[in-house]
Design an enzyme around this catalytic site. Sequence first.
Site, PDB file in Angstrom:
ATOM      1  N   CYS A 329      -7.826 -57.755  -1.159  1.00 59.26           N
ATOM      2  CA  CYS A 329      -8.059 -59.103  -1.681  1.00 59.26           C
ATOM      3  C   CYS A 329      -7.205 -60.125  -0.946  1.00 59.26           C
ATOM      4  O   CYS A 329      -7.595 -61.296  -0.834  1.00 59.26           O
ATOM      5  CB  CYS A 329      -7.786 -59.144  -3.177  1.00 59.26           C
ATOM      6  SG  CYS A 329      -6.127 -58.568  -3.637  1.00 59.26           S
ATOM      7  N   HIS A 615      -3.284 -59.391  -7.866  1.00 58.41           N
ATOM      8  CA  HIS A 615      -4.597 -59.663  -7.275  1.00 58.41           C
ATOM      9  C   HIS A 615      -4.605 -61.103  -6.773  1.00 58.41           C
ATOM     10  O   HIS A 615      -3.993 -61.998  -7.374  1.00 58.41           O
ATOM     11  CB  HIS A 615      -5.701 -59.452  -8.316  1.00 58.41           C
ATOM     12  CG  HIS A 615      -7.087 -59.709  -7.791  1.00 58.41           C
ATOM     13  ND1 HIS A 615      -7.652 -58.951  -6.785  1.00 58.41           N
ATOM     14  CD2 HIS A 615      -8.014 -60.649  -8.126  1.00 58.41           C
ATOM     15  CE1 HIS A 615      -8.870 -59.408  -6.533  1.00 58.41           C
ATOM     16  NE2 HIS A 615      -9.107 -60.437  -7.324  1.00 58.41           N
TER      17      HIS A 615
END
Length: 661
Positions: A329, A615
């Site tokens: 990510c 994340h």
Amino acid sequence: MRGTQGAQEMKPELWPEPKPTSENLTSRGSGSYEKVLPSIPAACHTSSSSVCPRRKPRPRPQPRSRSRGGRGLKAPPPPPAKPPPPPPAPPPPPLPKQRSVAWRNSRRRSRPGPRPQTRKSYSSDHGSSRDSDGSENSLLEVGSNKGPTGCCHVESFKVAKNWQRNLRMIYQRFIWSGTPETRKRKAKSCICQICSTHKNRLHSCLSCVFFGCFTDKHIHIHAETTQHNLAVDLCHGVIYCFMCRDYVYDKDIEKIAKETKEKILGLLSSPTGDASYQQLMASEVEENQLTCESKDQETSLVKPKKKRRKKTMYYTVGFRGLINLGNTCFMNCIVQVLTHIPLLKEFFLSNKHKCMMTSPSLCLVCEMSLLFQAMYSGNQSPHIPYKLLHLIWIHAEHLAGYRQQDAQEFLIAILDVLHRHSRDDGIDQEGNSNCCNCIIDHIFTGSLQSDLTCQVCHGVSTTIDPCWDISLDLPGPYTPGRASSSTSSRDGQKPRVISLTDCLKWFTRPEDLGSSAKIKCSQCQSYQESTKQLTMKKLPIVACFHLKRFEHLGKQRRKINSFISFPLELDMTPFLASTKESIMKGQPLTECVPSENKYSLFAVINHHGTLESGHYTSFVRQEKDQWFSCDDAVVTKATMEELLNSEGYLLFYHRQDIEKE
């Protein structure tokens, strides 16, 4: 006589050779015979088959006598060998498959032959169109010998007369349809002229009034037969070149598309709304002769259809999801930001990179060019950036593996590799190879000025270093020297929210290095205490601010979740070295802020979770007030409230004067 010594003294000549008779010839089949010797002592049979086997005779062209010393019979010749059977006849070749006439026409010209320097493209009935002034000329006049760089066919298209007006008309009538009336007209008129459908990626020819399906190759057949090389995708507004067999990018066409859309959206947002838009369309029809209703042969384009598609007024080409390949990510959010920087988009989509590497497959700039083409291809399915990840692992080994990585560290790594692989694309015009002017340095490189001031003689030692980002400390109990932070409450008052401007002020403040860090002064030539101050010597086109939310103090590792507000527009004038010099000289500061010091928020990267497990997501701006949230493969439209309430880890600001160009 049977001893070995007696056998050695014997001579073979003493034994008479018997005459061949029928008794001492033994049949061997097929009429051939072999001579049988008489019985002799065992000691004399040294050549017997039981002791020493008889050697196989070598093949010769003609058989000779097998007797000793010319005595004996000649062996008859062996029977002739049977010739091998003839090979089976090969099967007859299959009959050629019958192809359609359209297929044969589309494959007839595999290699284009020499073409005339100029040609005229006419409409389907080979008639001529007249301009508003009554002069007769073709719809578009194309010169195929123009355009040395990029797509030469687009450059040739721009040589034609009135190409801007005709292209603007196509965008207004068939692509940027903002009202229900225009969408209704588009659904009726924009159908394939061959199969009468609008579902197979409809394209419009830029040289005449023709709509054709891209999926079923109807627009390809039209381009083959009429030599019209360019068509526009009516869904996304991108240009396709049939000679290059790819979608192409041109700065002038992109500018026309953007201006047309802004003009239409501005009219629709006005109080008059639909009336203003209809008046604009009526005036354009009077000035242009490019209309679907002008030709009898093309009346099938405007036949009403029961089924019609719905067209959204938001233009989202370029926003494509990216598959997470395993804790990637951090890479996906950086790629989303890089692919929407206007100057990078123009560079990569215009094919301005000239690869000089011996192995182009290892060139990261070439891979980024393919990535830009994939992001702006109009494909809505998520893209898989496996090749980009592989090249990053090769050229930045510290990022190899599927571990969690820092987005800011990946940004610096990919900029460094792109800088090294694109140095040949932008060497300084004066021939100074030490001064790199590649696309990465042109966009991201700024310079920090560090001033060390001696506390004794007040001498100043200045150092200027290039930078790609600015790392800013955050206020709070974890930052050294921030005990009296502005976040602490005093007299029961509510703590003030810290902004990005406060972080920049703290970054450019004079800092006392103390007695433990004495530096030798260049003027008084002695080690004295000094102060250090950082300012911006040169501002980049895209300024990246890194908020240092991850801290490592001894064995402790923690994330700072303090909220930092960031403005939509930023003035960098107070943080420049020139401003500091003006203040020291007592010169008054001008109230008018230079345009090159004004920045607009362009993208925000956020980190969710803890330091050990987190994340990354990103917010990217497409136009002035349109923001999109990119979370790996999911791309959604975001609101301004969601953007401004986000935590913020990497903040990207774009210079306003260059962004407007």
